[in-house]
Design a protein around this motif. Sequence first.
Motif, PDB file in Angstrom:
ATOM      1  N   LYS A 372       0.416   8.535   0.404  1.00  0.00           N
ATOM      2  CA  LYS A 372      -1.027   9.154   0.216  1.00  0.00           C
ATOM      3  C   LYS A 372      -0.933  10.764  -0.261  1.00  0.00           C
ATOM      4  O   LYS A 372      -1.797  11.357   0.406  1.00  0.00           O
ATOM      5  N   ARG A 405       3.996  -0.783  -0.488  1.00  0.00           N
ATOM      6  CA  ARG A 405       2.722  -0.090  -1.198  1.00  0.00           C
ATOM      7  C   ARG A 405       1.829  -1.264  -1.284  1.00  0.00           C
ATOM      8  O   ARG A 405       1.846  -2.468  -1.512  1.00  0.00           O
ATOM      9  N   ASP A 406       0.570  -0.636  -1.530  1.00  0.00           N
ATOM     10  CA  ASP A 406      -0.653  -1.529  -1.859  1.00  0.00           C
ATOM     11  C   ASP A 406      -0.625  -1.805  -3.401  1.00  0.00           C
ATOM     12  O   ASP A 406      -0.736  -0.765  -4.042  1.00  0.00           O
ATOM     13  N   SER A 408      -2.857  -2.598  -5.319  1.00  0.00           N
ATOM     14  CA  SER A 408      -4.018  -2.200  -5.914  1.00  0.00           C
ATOM     15  C   SER A 408      -4.439  -0.538  -5.991  1.00  0.00           C
ATOM     16  O   SER A 408      -4.941   0.038  -6.939  1.00  0.00           O
ATOM     17  N   GLN A 409      -3.562  -0.085  -4.930  1.00  0.00           N
ATOM     18  CA  GLN A 409      -3.489   1.359  -5.114  1.00  0.00           C
ATOM     19  C   GLN A 409      -1.962   1.945  -4.572  1.00  0.00           C
ATOM     20  O   GLN A 409      -1.599   2.205  -3.398  1.00  0.00           O
ATOM     21  N   ARG A 412      -0.498   4.526  -2.021  1.00  0.00           N
ATOM     22  CA  ARG A 412      -0.796   4.458  -0.493  1.00  0.00           C
ATOM     23  C   ARG A 412      -0.182   2.955  -0.018  1.00  0.00           C
ATOM     24  O   ARG A 412       0.205   2.186  -0.771  1.00  0.00           O
ATOM     25  N   LEU A 414       0.002  -0.536   2.032  1.00  0.00           N
ATOM     26  CA  LEU A 414      -0.826  -1.564   2.080  1.00  0.00           C
ATOM     27  C   LEU A 414      -1.257  -1.440   3.593  1.00  0.00           C
ATOM     28  O   LEU A 414      -0.756  -1.264   4.678  1.00  0.00           O
ATOM     29  N   PRO A 415      -2.738  -1.419   3.741  1.00  0.00           N
ATOM     30  CA  PRO A 415      -3.520  -1.091   5.039  1.00  0.00           C
ATOM     31  C   PRO A 415      -3.034  -2.096   6.099  1.00  0.00           C
ATOM     32  O   PRO A 415      -2.703  -1.487   7.483  1.00  0.00           O
ATOM     33  N   ARG A 416      -2.422  -3.324   5.971  1.00  0.00           N
ATOM     34  CA  ARG A 416      -2.157  -4.097   7.199  1.00  0.00           C
ATOM     35  C   ARG A 416      -0.487  -3.603   7.805  1.00  0.00           C
ATOM     36  O   ARG A 416      -0.206  -4.165   8.783  1.00  0.00           O
ATOM     37  N   ASP A 418       0.120  -0.486   7.622  1.00  0.00           N
ATOM     38  CA  ASP A 418       0.097   1.127   7.786  1.00  0.00           C
ATOM     39  C   ASP A 418      -0.083   1.081   9.379  1.00  0.00           C
ATOM     40  O   ASP A 418      -1.075   0.319  10.002  1.00  0.00           O
TER      41      ASP A 418
END
Length: 447
Positions: A372, A405-406, A408-409, A412, A414-416, A418
């Motif tokens: 990020k 990495r995500d 879609s973004q 950043r 991938l939230p799961r 992180d």
Amino acid sequence: MLPTSLNHRFSAAAGLSRAPRALRVALRCALFVAAVALAQGETSPVFAQTGQNSQNARVGTWATAPQAVAQHPAAPSFNRAPAVGGRTVRQIVYPTLSGNDVRVRFSNAYGTQPLVIERASLAMAARGAAVNGESLRALTFGSQPTAHIAPGASLESDPLPFAVRAGTPLAVSLFTRESRPPTTWHKIAQQSAFLSGVGDFVDDAQASSFPKRFTNTLWLAGLSVVPDTPSHAIVTIGDSITDGMRSTLGANRRWPDGLARRLEGAGRRDIAVLNLGISGNRLLHDSACYGERLVARFRRDALEQPGVKTVIVQIGINDINFGYVPPHAGLDCDVPHVIVTAPEMIAGYQSLIAAARARNVRILGTTIPPGKLPPEREAVREAVNRWVRTGGAFDGVIDFDAALRDPSQPTRMLPRLDSGDGTHPSDAGYAAMADAVPLPLVLGGAK
């Protein structure tokens, strides 16, 4: 019923009532283990024969990277080593390669005074600070119980006949009268260690003798063994993402741990995985809190590990970030606040590659995971990753950026995967990193 010869030995041991307690305990434990093994028609695991393995080279089975303890008077408590003088330290390690003839290495790399370890022992760890009392063995140094380690030096114990099994935890205990706080440690161990009350409890098997916990590694730097079959080590080296920052304490969920499990699952029990990551470490600059720059510590921490054949390098995010952190009074761990460029980082990687090639060690590069970052820092990360992937300088590439990495973004994680801070993976993220390592590559296959 015990064999007659061992009954005789127990009788002889019973006659040692005037010998020091530690000697009597050690002898009785040793005879008991041997007696049970012989009665069952087996070789004691602690006294396994080692001469038959002399044709196999010594290989590291566990290691950690020494670093200096910050000496600034304003250092907060988490940057201060625990006071251990006159007490016993018990530290738990998880070997990644089976073998015998253990040697334990202690480091005084950042000491300004000689370090004296009065006594030390090795044992099979049980629960918490407890150990299997029958397995307790004294370590010696030049046939003496006391280790004298000069400032800036390290010292290995004498070979100890002791069967190590990959994944089975060991406890290394040491007693020192050193009154000054430790100046050499590994700051973030992701593993609990234990401290006794006042006194020498090196031979004590009970957890109750070690009421205090801490999460650093003090002076302990490595263990090596003579494996049963020809074996070698993979060294993983880098920053907090290799050190396992924010992974579950005591659960061995760092990505090198996951790689070791994958290798074992693939039937490759001839390979150790050694973790030489340091949280906060940089490729190009030293830090009072985060260790020497990787280009400076690379030879000691990677290339001099016993039996190393391959090194995996994971580093760079701190070089990109720390130059933008505002300076502050007191202990400033981010000094020097230097903004680095992609060409400067690439030159640093090239120096690591040249050093590894000079030692005939394979070196694998990894991409820098997303963090990020603001646009100017993200541009540096992307430029470095592009060179790692396409430059052809490393012997192979592991794409941790793609693994985390995500889609879609892509800037950043991938939230799961992180852990919640945008930089460090969760346990699931570290597992994804381990899964992203191509086994044929680390086993010596083509790029």
